[in-house]
Design a protein around this motif. Structure first.
Motif, PDB file in Angstrom:
ATOM      1  N   MET A  75       0.844  -1.183   0.000  1.00  0.00           N
ATOM      2  CA  MET A  75       0.000   0.000   0.000  1.00  0.00           C
ATOM      3  C   MET A  75       0.885   1.241   0.000  1.00  0.00           C
ATOM      4  N   SER A  76       0.831   2.010  -1.048  1.00  0.00           N
ATOM      5  CA  SER A  76       1.708   3.157  -1.165  1.00  0.00           C
ATOM      6  C   SER A  76       1.136   4.399  -0.487  1.00  0.00           C
ATOM      7  N   HIS A  77      -0.155   4.555  -0.496  1.00  0.00           N
ATOM      8  CA  HIS A  77      -0.757   5.762   0.065  1.00  0.00           C
ATOM      9  C   HIS A  77      -2.134   5.424   0.610  1.00  0.00           C
ATOM     10  N   SER A  78      -2.325   5.704   1.894  1.00  0.00           N
ATOM     11  CA  SER A  78      -3.671   5.495   2.429  1.00  0.00           C
ATOM     12  C   SER A  78      -4.514   6.733   2.124  1.00  0.00           C
ATOM     13  N   ILE A  79      -5.799   6.520   1.986  1.00  0.00           N
ATOM     14  CA  ILE A  79      -6.743   7.613   1.757  1.00  0.00           C
ATOM     15  C   ILE A  79      -7.110   8.157   3.121  1.00  0.00           C
ATOM     16  N   LYS A  80      -6.726   9.394   3.376  1.00  0.00           N
ATOM     17  CA  LYS A  80      -6.947  10.008   4.676  1.00  0.00           C
ATOM     18  C   LYS A  80      -8.335  10.671   4.693  1.00  0.00           C
ATOM     19  N   ILE A  81      -9.158  10.218   5.640  1.00  0.00           N
ATOM     20  CA  ILE A  81     -10.544  10.650   5.739  1.00  0.00           C
ATOM     21  C   ILE A  81     -10.740  11.436   7.034  1.00  0.00           C
ATOM     22  N   ALA A  82     -11.491  12.519   6.959  1.00  0.00           N
ATOM     23  CA  ALA A  82     -11.971  13.229   8.142  1.00  0.00           C
ATOM     24  C   ALA A  82     -13.491  13.276   8.034  1.00  0.00           C
ATOM     25  N   ILE A  83     -14.149  13.250   9.174  1.00  0.00           N
ATOM     26  CA  ILE A  83     -15.614  13.190   9.210  1.00  0.00           C
ATOM     27  C   ILE A  83     -16.145  14.339  10.045  1.00  0.00           C
ATOM     28  N   ILE A  84     -17.170  15.026   9.536  1.00  0.00           N
ATOM     29  CA  ILE A  84     -17.937  15.950  10.364  1.00  0.00           C
ATOM     30  C   ILE A  84     -19.376  15.448  10.394  1.00  0.00           C
ATOM     31  N   GLU A  85     -19.771  15.024  11.583  1.00  0.00           N
ATOM     32  CA  GLU A  85     -21.092  14.412  11.811  1.00  0.00           C
ATOM     33  C   GLU A  85     -21.409  14.581  13.288  1.00  0.00           C
ATOM     34  N   ASP A  86     -22.633  14.952  13.604  1.00  0.00           N
ATOM     35  CA  ASP A  86     -22.962  15.227  15.001  1.00  0.00           C
ATOM     36  C   ASP A  86     -23.673  14.080  15.723  1.00  0.00           C
ATOM     37  N   HIS A  87     -23.759  12.928  15.114  1.00  0.00           N
ATOM     38  CA  HIS A  87     -24.372  11.764  15.766  1.00  0.00           C
ATOM     39  C   HIS A  87     -23.331  10.656  15.901  1.00  0.00           C
ATOM     40  N   GLN A  88     -23.027  10.306  17.150  1.00  0.00           N
ATOM     41  CA  GLN A  88     -21.989   9.308  17.407  1.00  0.00           C
ATOM     42  C   GLN A  88     -22.312   7.967  16.754  1.00  0.00           C
ATOM     43  N   GLY A  89     -23.579   7.582  16.730  1.00  0.00           N
ATOM     44  CA  GLY A  89     -23.952   6.314  16.101  1.00  0.00           C
ATOM     45  C   GLY A  89     -23.615   6.287  14.618  1.00  0.00           C
ATOM     46  N   ILE A  90     -23.790   7.403  13.940  1.00  0.00           N
ATOM     47  CA  ILE A  90     -23.449   7.496  12.511  1.00  0.00           C
ATOM     48  C   ILE A  90     -21.928   7.416  12.341  1.00  0.00           C
ATOM     49  N   ILE A  91     -21.196   8.134  13.189  1.00  0.00           N
ATOM     50  CA  ILE A  91     -19.734   8.080  13.137  1.00  0.00           C
ATOM     51  C   ILE A  91     -19.266   6.644  13.335  1.00  0.00           C
ATOM     52  N   ASP A  92     -19.833   5.972  14.344  1.00  0.00           N
ATOM     53  CA  ASP A  92     -19.456   4.578  14.605  1.00  0.00           C
ATOM     54  C   ASP A  92     -19.791   3.683  13.410  1.00  0.00           C
ATOM     55  N   GLY A  93     -20.905   3.964  12.740  1.00  0.00           N
ATOM     56  CA  GLY A  93     -21.269   3.204  11.549  1.00  0.00           C
ATOM     57  C   GLY A  93     -20.260   3.389  10.423  1.00  0.00           C
ATOM     58  N   TYR A  94     -19.802   4.626  10.210  1.00  0.00           N
ATOM     59  CA  TYR A  94     -18.774   4.869   9.193  1.00  0.00           C
ATOM     60  C   TYR A  94     -17.501   4.118   9.555  1.00  0.00           C
ATOM     61  N   LYS A  95     -17.109   4.203  10.819  1.00  0.00           N
ATOM     62  CA  LYS A  95     -15.895   3.503  11.256  1.00  0.00           C
ATOM     63  C   LYS A  95     -16.037   1.998  11.037  1.00  0.00           C
ATOM     64  N   PHE A  96     -17.200   1.446  11.353  1.00  0.00           N
ATOM     65  CA  PHE A  96     -17.445   0.017  11.140  1.00  0.00           C
ATOM     66  C   PHE A  96     -17.334  -0.335   9.662  1.00  0.00           C
ATOM     67  N   ARG A  97     -17.968   0.459   8.806  1.00  0.00           N
ATOM     68  CA  ARG A  97     -17.941   0.195   7.359  1.00  0.00           C
ATOM     69  C   ARG A  97     -16.534   0.270   6.791  1.00  0.00           C
ATOM     70  N   LEU A  98     -15.708   1.149   7.358  1.00  0.00           N
ATOM     71  CA  LEU A  98     -14.392   1.405   6.765  1.00  0.00           C
ATOM     72  C   LEU A  98     -13.244   0.671   7.450  1.00  0.00           C
ATOM     73  N   GLN A  99     -13.501   0.005   8.561  1.00  0.00           N
ATOM     74  CA  GLN A  99     -12.414  -0.617   9.333  1.00  0.00           C
ATOM     75  C   GLN A  99     -11.650  -1.695   8.573  1.00  0.00           C
TER      76      GLN A  99
END
Length: 134
Positions: free
Chosen positions: A1-25
């Motif tokens: 892997m030469s370059h990881s895709i660096k993601i930042a998230i702006i979201e005000d619901h922790q459950g949604i943030i956790d869902g993104y983290k789960f999907r992308l882990q």
């Protein structure tokens, strides 16, 4: 892997943030570098992290923990894109009004997903890879 895709998230619901983290882990090439839950935190995030490849944004986030008024995301998207030309913006929102989406596309976002679009949410890592490729 030469370059990881660096993601930042702006979201005000922790459950949604956790869902993104789960999907992308399991996507090894995708790295969530920071999360902001309001506009105040977004400003600090953008000032701190200069190498964000994709910013995942919700439209309706508060200004701060003390000020629950909506942060003016619509007005700031063009500024974010101008000040961070190497950062692409993906909006993920419950709002599905075509005029709003067109306005955001015209402002320069790279993608728009409606939160209840189950297939797109399940394919989030693939969408992020496509956006990263341009």
């Amino acid at each position: 892997m030469s370059h990881s895709i660096k993601i930042a998230i702006i979201e005000d619901h922790q459950g949604i943030i956790d869902g993104y983290k789960f999907r992308l882990q399991k996507a090894e090439e995708i790295e969530i570098i920071d999360v902001a839950m309001n506009g105040e935190e977004l400003n600090a995030l953008l000032a701190t992290h200069l190498e964000i490849d994709i910013l995942i944004m919700d439209i309706n986030v508060p200004v701060s923990t003390q000020n629950k008024n909506f942060f003016p995301i619509l007005q700031l998207v063009p500024k974010i894109i101008e000040e961070h030309p190497n950062t692409r913006v993906l909006i993920i929102s419950m709002l599905s009004e075509l005029n709003l989406i067109k306005e955001l596309v015209d402002a320069g976002i790279s993608g728009y997903v409606v939160k209840d679009d189950v297939e797109s949410i399940r394919a989030l890592s693939s969408i992020l890879r496509k956006i990263n490729r341009g």
